[in-house]
Design a protein around this motif. Sequence first.
Motif, PDB file in Angstrom:
ATOM      1  N   ARG A   4       0.829  -1.198   0.000  1.00 50.03           N
ATOM      2  CA  ARG A   4       0.000   0.000   0.000  1.00 50.03           C
ATOM      3  C   ARG A   4       0.869   1.257   0.000  1.00 50.03           C
ATOM      4  O   ARG A   4       0.590   2.223  -0.689  1.00 50.03           O
ATOM      5  N   PHE A   5       1.970   1.226   0.756  1.00 50.40           N
ATOM      6  CA  PHE A   5       2.794   2.425   0.809  1.00 50.40           C
ATOM      7  C   PHE A   5       3.562   2.634  -0.493  1.00 50.40           C
ATOM      8  O   PHE A   5       3.733   3.769  -0.939  1.00 50.40           O
ATOM      9  N   ILE A   8       1.511   4.504  -2.883  1.00 52.63           N
ATOM     10  CA  ILE A   8       1.515   5.954  -2.684  1.00 52.63           C
ATOM     11  C   ILE A   8       2.783   6.577  -3.248  1.00 52.63           C
ATOM     12  O   ILE A   8       2.768   7.668  -3.815  1.00 52.63           O
ATOM     13  N   ILE A  79     -11.365  -0.451  -0.816  1.00 56.85           N
ATOM     14  CA  ILE A  79     -10.136   0.250  -0.426  1.00 56.85           C
ATOM     15  C   ILE A  79     -10.345   1.760  -0.502  1.00 56.85           C
ATOM     16  O   ILE A  79      -9.857   2.516   0.341  1.00 56.85           O
ATOM     17  N   VAL A 106      -8.636   7.424  -0.498  1.00 58.81           N
ATOM     18  CA  VAL A 106      -8.182   6.235   0.220  1.00 58.81           C
ATOM     19  C   VAL A 106      -7.773   6.717   1.609  1.00 58.81           C
ATOM     20  O   VAL A 106      -6.857   7.536   1.743  1.00 58.81           O
ATOM     21  N   ASP A 108      -6.913   6.116   5.928  1.00 55.62           N
ATOM     22  CA  ASP A 108      -6.228   5.244   6.894  1.00 55.62           C
ATOM     23  C   ASP A 108      -5.115   4.423   6.247  1.00 55.62           C
ATOM     24  O   ASP A 108      -4.993   3.209   6.463  1.00 55.62           O
ATOM     25  N   ILE A 109      -4.289   5.091   5.456  1.00 56.96           N
ATOM     26  CA  ILE A 109      -3.117   4.447   4.872  1.00 56.96           C
ATOM     27  C   ILE A 109      -1.991   4.467   5.896  1.00 56.96           C
ATOM     28  O   ILE A 109      -1.747   5.485   6.556  1.00 56.96           O
ATOM     29  N   ASN A 111       1.513   4.967   7.276  1.00 59.51           N
ATOM     30  CA  ASN A 111       2.744   5.687   6.950  1.00 59.51           C
ATOM     31  C   ASN A 111       3.886   5.025   7.717  1.00 59.51           C
ATOM     32  O   ASN A 111       4.018   5.179   8.930  1.00 59.51           O
ATOM     33  N   SER A 131      -4.309  10.069   4.622  1.00 63.06           N
ATOM     34  CA  SER A 131      -5.276   9.858   3.540  1.00 63.06           C
ATOM     35  C   SER A 131      -4.726  10.426   2.242  1.00 63.06           C
ATOM     36  O   SER A 131      -3.982  11.409   2.236  1.00 63.06           O
TER      37      SER A 131
END
Length: 354
Positions: A4-5, A8, A79, A106, A108-109, A111, A131
């Motif tokens: 997920r990171f 980004i 997601i 998106v 609550d990613i 970090n 977010s």
Amino acid sequence: MKTRFLFIIVLLTSTIHAQFRNYSNEFLNIGVDAGALGMSKSVVASTNDVNSIYWNPAGLVAIEDYQGSLMHASYFAGIANYNFAGFAMPLDQKSALGIAIIRFGVDDILNTTELIDSQGNIDYNRISLFSAADYAFNIGYARKMILDGFQLGINAKIVRRIIGGFASSWGFGFDAGIQFERNNWKFGLMVRDITTTFNTWAINKTEFDKIKNAIPGKNQELPETTEITKPKAQLGIAKSFSINRSFSLLAEIDLNMRFTKTNDIIASNFVSIDPSLGLQVDYEKMVFLRLGIGNIQNITEFDGSTSTSIQPNLGVGFNYKGVQIDYALTNIGSIGNALYSNIFSIKFDYSFFR
């Protein structure tokens, strides 16, 4: 967590490139209103309510009183969330005004940039949440033209995009649309980003320095900070048919055009065209059944062979005393034919409450 990171990181470093972009502000191409999505977005000629703010602002002139619209959809199996809210009202017998907001985000990613401290120790308390969200604020104006049957609409939009504390941008652009109706035939043209849409980014260099070495040998330099969205056009023709005293049919064919070469069924270096077809059968303007096909793409398989994919869509609706609830089964991601979502929207027409 890592996947997920890294997503980004790619979003930050690859979409903020200063140039004319074939795919920029793509969240503005998803669409709004379950009714329109059930017809495979084939509504540019026939749209005539508050949702015209998005599809073709020229359709706003058909509004007789205050109207409001809400839609929520989950994207990529939950997601991301996609939300729309719109309001429109007539100004006089020849003009109308509408406003709308779109959010695609998106939340609550994780970090993890500070997960490992300077001594190489893992500390899960150093993980935070952020977010990545895109916003569009639209103001639409429509007016009947001097020529009988013609109406023109213009949509000004402000785009705000935020990637946590890493980067943010502001953008501004215009859309323009026109409609013409004669003898139950309707014609429509919508040009998005008609003046191009310009986005300028502000990047947090401190945060960027934490992630620029996440992929060795890549993303070492600070990305450029401007992007320009190319215009896109949608041309449609629709016809209304009376089946009997209670039932009627609306059919529309649209041509969705991008001025670049894509995988659309009709593609050239100048323009690529994705045709779509939408059908709507209604009973007393109270119950609606909708079908549509669109997103017709040329697909290259892993073995080098080619095939053609077609995305079918289905929708139903119910209208009672000024409140209309619509449902669509559609792939709002437009990726293959498997990731279908259940889309609901609601529309309020204040004229029924007077």
